[in-house]
Every structure is written in C-alpha cells, then in structure tokens.
Design a protein around this motif. Structure first.
Motif, PDB file in Angstrom:
ATOM      1  N   GLY A   1       0.813  -1.209   0.000  1.00 44.98           N
ATOM      2  CA  GLY A   1       0.000   0.000   0.000  1.00 44.98           C
ATOM      3  C   GLY A   1       0.847   1.260   0.000  1.00 44.98           C
ATOM      4  O   GLY A   1       0.532   2.242  -0.688  1.00 44.98           O
ATOM      5  N   LEU A   2       1.948   1.239   0.757  1.00 44.53           N
ATOM      6  CA  LEU A   2       2.853   2.388   0.778  1.00 44.53           C
ATOM      7  C   LEU A   2       3.488   2.599  -0.598  1.00 44.53           C
ATOM      8  O   LEU A   2       3.664   3.737  -1.042  1.00 44.53           O
ATOM      9  CB  LEU A   2       3.939   2.185   1.828  1.00 44.53           C
ATOM     10  CG  LEU A   2       3.491   2.215   3.292  1.00 44.53           C
ATOM     11  CD1 LEU A   2       4.680   1.974   4.209  1.00 44.53           C
ATOM     12  CD2 LEU A   2       2.815   3.525   3.639  1.00 44.53           C
ATOM     13  N   ARG A   3       3.819   1.504  -1.261  1.00 40.84           N
ATOM     14  CA  ARG A   3       4.422   1.622  -2.592  1.00 40.84           C
ATOM     15  C   ARG A   3       3.434   2.230  -3.587  1.00 40.84           C
ATOM     16  O   ARG A   3       3.809   3.062  -4.419  1.00 40.84           O
ATOM     17  CB  ARG A   3       4.887   0.255  -3.077  1.00 40.84           C
ATOM     18  CG  ARG A   3       5.693   0.300  -4.367  1.00 40.84           C
ATOM     19  CD  ARG A   3       6.291  -1.056  -4.704  1.00 40.84           C
ATOM     20  NE  ARG A   3       7.119  -0.967  -5.880  1.00 40.84           N
ATOM     21  CZ  ARG A   3       6.663  -1.053  -7.135  1.00 40.84           C
ATOM     22  NH1 ARG A   3       5.369  -1.264  -7.330  1.00 40.84           N
ATOM     23  NH2 ARG A   3       7.476  -0.955  -8.167  1.00 40.84           N
ATOM     24  N   GLU A   4       2.183   1.819  -3.508  1.00 42.08           N
ATOM     25  CA  GLU A   4       1.169   2.411  -4.388  1.00 42.08           C
ATOM     26  C   GLU A   4       1.011   3.904  -4.115  1.00 42.08           C
ATOM     27  O   GLU A   4       0.843   4.704  -5.041  1.00 42.08           O
ATOM     28  CB  GLU A   4      -0.162   1.698  -4.190  1.00 42.08           C
ATOM     29  CG  GLU A   4      -0.188   0.274  -4.720  1.00 42.08           C
ATOM     30  CD  GLU A   4      -1.527  -0.385  -4.512  1.00 42.08           C
ATOM     31  OE1 GLU A   4      -2.435   0.307  -3.997  1.00 42.08           O
ATOM     32  OE2 GLU A   4      -1.673  -1.577  -4.850  1.00 42.08           O
ATOM     33  N   THR A   5       1.083   4.265  -2.841  1.00 42.17           N
ATOM     34  CA  THR A   5       0.961   5.685  -2.478  1.00 42.17           C
ATOM     35  C   THR A   5       2.086   6.503  -3.087  1.00 42.17           C
ATOM     36  O   THR A   5       1.857   7.589  -3.635  1.00 42.17           O
ATOM     37  CB  THR A   5       0.962   5.847  -0.954  1.00 42.17           C
ATOM     38  OG1 THR A   5      -0.163   5.153  -0.404  1.00 42.17           O
ATOM     39  CG2 THR A   5       0.899   7.308  -0.546  1.00 42.17           C
ATOM     40  N   ILE A   6       3.290   5.977  -2.997  1.00 40.07           N
ATOM     41  CA  ILE A   6       4.434   6.753  -3.490  1.00 40.07           C
ATOM     42  C   ILE A   6       4.481   6.785  -5.016  1.00 40.07           C
ATOM     43  O   ILE A   6       4.934   7.754  -5.626  1.00 40.07           O
ATOM     44  CB  ILE A   6       5.750   6.203  -2.897  1.00 40.07           C
ATOM     45  CG1 ILE A   6       6.843   7.273  -2.966  1.00 40.07           C
ATOM     46  CG2 ILE A   6       6.217   4.948  -3.601  1.00 40.07           C
ATOM     47  CD1 ILE A   6       8.070   6.934  -2.159  1.00 40.07           C
ATOM     48  N   LEU A   7       3.976   5.715  -5.664  1.00 44.04           N
ATOM     49  CA  LEU A   7       3.965   5.696  -7.122  1.00 44.04           C
ATOM     50  C   LEU A   7       2.879   6.599  -7.695  1.00 44.04           C
ATOM     51  O   LEU A   7       2.882   6.885  -8.899  1.00 44.04           O
ATOM     52  CB  LEU A   7       3.769   4.271  -7.631  1.00 44.04           C
ATOM     53  CG  LEU A   7       4.954   3.323  -7.458  1.00 44.04           C
ATOM     54  CD1 LEU A   7       4.602   1.923  -7.936  1.00 44.04           C
ATOM     55  CD2 LEU A   7       6.179   3.833  -8.205  1.00 44.04           C
ATOM     56  N   ASP A   8       1.966   7.047  -6.861  1.00 41.45           N
ATOM     57  CA  ASP A   8       0.955   8.004  -7.318  1.00 41.45           C
ATOM     58  C   ASP A   8       1.566   9.351  -7.693  1.00 41.45           C
ATOM     59  O   ASP A   8       0.965  10.115  -8.456  1.00 41.45           O
ATOM     60  CB  ASP A   8      -0.111   8.205  -6.234  1.00 41.45           C
ATOM     61  CG  ASP A   8      -1.058   7.024  -6.129  1.00 41.45           C
ATOM     62  OD1 ASP A   8      -1.122   6.244  -7.101  1.00 41.45           O
ATOM     63  OD2 ASP A   8      -1.718   6.870  -5.087  1.00 41.45           O
ATOM     64  N   ASP A   9       2.732   9.631  -7.135  1.00 39.08           N
ATOM     65  CA  ASP A   9       3.404  10.883  -7.499  1.00 39.08           C
ATOM     66  C   ASP A   9       3.966  10.737  -8.914  1.00 39.08           C
ATOM     67  O   ASP A   9       4.731   9.816  -9.191  1.00 39.08           O
ATOM     68  CB  ASP A   9       4.545  11.180  -6.514  1.00 39.08           C
ATOM     69  CG  ASP A   9       5.080  12.589  -6.666  1.00 39.08           C
ATOM     70  OD1 ASP A   9       5.484  12.950  -7.788  1.00 39.08           O
ATOM     71  OD2 ASP A   9       5.105  13.330  -5.664  1.00 39.08           O
ATOM     72  N   PRO A  10       3.596  11.614  -9.850  1.00 40.48           N
ATOM     73  CA  PRO A  10       4.030  11.451 -11.247  1.00 40.48           C
ATOM     74  C   PRO A  10       5.542  11.510 -11.431  1.00 40.48           C
ATOM     75  O   PRO A  10       6.057  10.991 -12.429  1.00 40.48           O
ATOM     76  CB  PRO A  10       3.334  12.612 -11.968  1.00 40.48           C
ATOM     77  CG  PRO A  10       2.996  13.604 -10.899  1.00 40.48           C
ATOM     78  CD  PRO A  10       2.745  12.798  -9.671  1.00 40.48           C
ATOM     79  N   TRP A  11       6.261  12.108 -10.486  1.00 42.74           N
ATOM     80  CA  TRP A  11       7.705  12.214 -10.627  1.00 42.74           C
ATOM     81  C   TRP A  11       8.453  10.981 -10.116  1.00 42.74           C
ATOM     82  O   TRP A  11       9.677  10.920 -10.212  1.00 42.74           O
ATOM     83  CB  TRP A  11       8.214  13.462  -9.914  1.00 42.74           C
ATOM     84  CG  TRP A  11       7.956  14.711 -10.698  1.00 42.74           C
ATOM     85  CD1 TRP A  11       6.984  15.638 -10.494  1.00 42.74           C
ATOM     86  CD2 TRP A  11       8.682  15.156 -11.851  1.00 42.74           C
ATOM     87  NE1 TRP A  11       7.050  16.630 -11.433  1.00 42.74           N
ATOM     88  CE2 TRP A  11       8.093  16.362 -12.284  1.00 42.74           C
ATOM     89  CE3 TRP A  11       9.769  14.657 -12.557  1.00 42.74           C
ATOM     90  CZ2 TRP A  11       8.550  17.063 -13.388  1.00 42.74           C
ATOM     91  CZ3 TRP A  11      10.228  15.357 -13.665  1.00 42.74           C
ATOM     92  CH2 TRP A  11       9.619  16.552 -14.063  1.00 42.74           C
TER      93      TRP A  11
END
Length: 283
Positions: free
Chosen positions: A116-126
C-alpha cells in the motif's frame, strides 16, 4: 506268583547321563521358544512407541520454535518512528514525500502494508520506481527512482528517458525541452527519430524544437523560430537536407514572415507566408 510278576526293564547306570542330558536338552528346547517370543514382543513394543516418541519430540521442537518466533515478532513489532527517503532527487521534495507516507502508516513495523505504501508513493508522477523495506530501529526505508524528463509530450505531458509518458501538475518549467506528438504507442520511435533528424541541424542557424508523427506515419517538425516544416512519410533526411539548403540561401532573411514550409516536393519547397503563399524553387 512268580508267574504274575511283571518283568522290569533294568538300565545300566552308564545309560543314565545321556538320558539326563536329553531331558535337559528337551527342557532347553522348551525354553528357547519362550525366550524368542519375549524378544519378539519387546521389539513389537519398541516399534510401537518409537514413532510416538519421535513425533512427540518433533512437536515439542516445533512448539519451541513457534514460541521463539512469536517472541521475536513481538520484540520487533514496534511502532514506526521514522520514514527515510533514499536516492538522488532533482524534482521531488523528500521531506514532503516522507510526510505523505507517514500519514498513511497506521500499523507497527511488522504489520505495515508495504504494498500500500508503494502504491501511495507511485501516485506521485515524478516517481518512476520505488523499493520499500522495513528497517531497525523501527523505520520504513524508501529508495526512489526519479523520473528524468527528456521531452514534452503534447501540451501537458512529459517523456522520460525510457519513452514513458507521465503527467506532472505543470510543464511550465520545462519549456526548453523538445515537444513530441504522436501515437502513445510510438514514443520510443519518436524519440529516436528526433535525435536522428536533429543531427542534420548541427552547424545551422536554426534548430529543431518539436517533432510530430501522424497516425498514417507522416512527419512534421517545428523550428526554434516557430516555422512548421511538413516532411511527409518518405526520404526524411534527403528532404530536410534540401530544405536546409533552400532555407539558408533564400528563406533565412525572411524567417519571421514564414508560417509553414512544405518540403514534400521534388524540386523545391512550398512556403506559406503569414499573409500569403508562394512557391520557392530550389537553387
């Protein structure tokens, strides 16, 4: 009376020992089967209990291991005290990213939802990629792979060095990057074509700043002075070399008046001026 006496068999004393021995032998033979039966019974008893003893020992061992594991997990499963962002970043703010992740952590170290944390961080386009792991003392460590923009995609997107499209909130800070347009499935071909054709402009007074590919495969490009050049689908390099010759000889002095140049012709180019259109012959 003598006639009524029974005759008794008389044995010599020398014959007695063998008879005694035979008797003893017979007695011994009677005991041997009894001893073998006891040994067999003993073996059967041992064969019955041995698997039970082994199973009991195994269960005790597993119980001890499980207890030790549970104790270790309880010792390790502490509240997370830190979120660390690792990796070189140019466009990302590590502190803001760490605070965003920390806000989503609601479990101790061993139970935190890494996926879940990885999905959260991958939401950032950069963020192009991220690896997340648990660390001790209780912390979450994030290794960031940041996007590297090499071109603009249309008016709102950016292309990274692998030809992937991403959509930041704004592209205003990247106006110096070339602009590519075309089918989203052809981004790598567009990048390769741009680098190939841009070499033709080395040493020229004008540069290529944009390249577009139509669905049918026709190409057009934009120069740094705003002129659009229609190239077509074939002989791209030959047509651009002819255009540069005509441009430097005839068109450069009047570049501000030119809106578009069509170079699909064999012996020249068609120029669309900002007020009217005329044909310019190749020299």
């Amino acid at each position: 009376m003598a006639a009524g006496l029974q005759k008794l068999r008389v044995f010599d004393q020398s014959a007695l020992p063998p008879l005694v021995a035979d008797a003893a032998s017979e007695k011994g033979s009677d005991k041997k089967p009894q001893k073998g039966s006891e040994e067999q019974s003993k073996k059967e008893t041992e064969g019955y209990w041995r698997p039970l003893l082994i199973l009991t020992a195994f269960l005790i061992f597993c119980s001890l291991m499980l207890s030790g594991y549970s104790q270790a997990v309880m010792w390790l499963d502490k509240p997370i005290a830190e979120v660390r962002i690792i990796g070189d970043t140019k466009y990302l703010n590590k502190r803001v990213l760490a605070e965003k992740l920390a806000a989503g952590i609601n479990a101790p170290l061993m139970n935190v939802d890494i996926a879940g944390l990885r999905e959260t961080i991958l939401d950032d386009p950069w963020v192009h990629g991220a690896k997340i792991k648990r660390d001790w003392p209780p912390a979450v460590e994030v290794t960031i792979d940041e996007q590297i923009p090499v071109a603009r995609w249309g008016g709102k997107g950016l292309l990274n060095h692998q030809g992937d499209i991403f959509w930041p909130e704004s592209t205003q800070g990247y106006l110096s990057l070339p602009v590519l347009n075309g089918p989203a499935t052809q981004t790598q071909q567009l990048m390769a074509q741009y680098h190939d054709l841009s070499r033709l402009f080395q040493g020229a007074d004008v540069k290529m700043t944009g390249l577009s590919m139509e669905a049918r495969g026709a190409w057009s490009l934009v120069l740094d002075n705003g002129i659009e050049v229609i190239v077509g689908r074939e002989q791209l390099r030959e047509r651009l070399q002819r255009f540069l010759h005509v441009y430097q000889k005839e068109l450069a002095p009047r570049a501000e008046q030119i809106e578009k140049v069509d170079i699909r012709y064999t012996n020249g180019v068609a120029v669309k001026w900002r007020k009217h259109e005329e044909q310019v012959e190749a020299g």
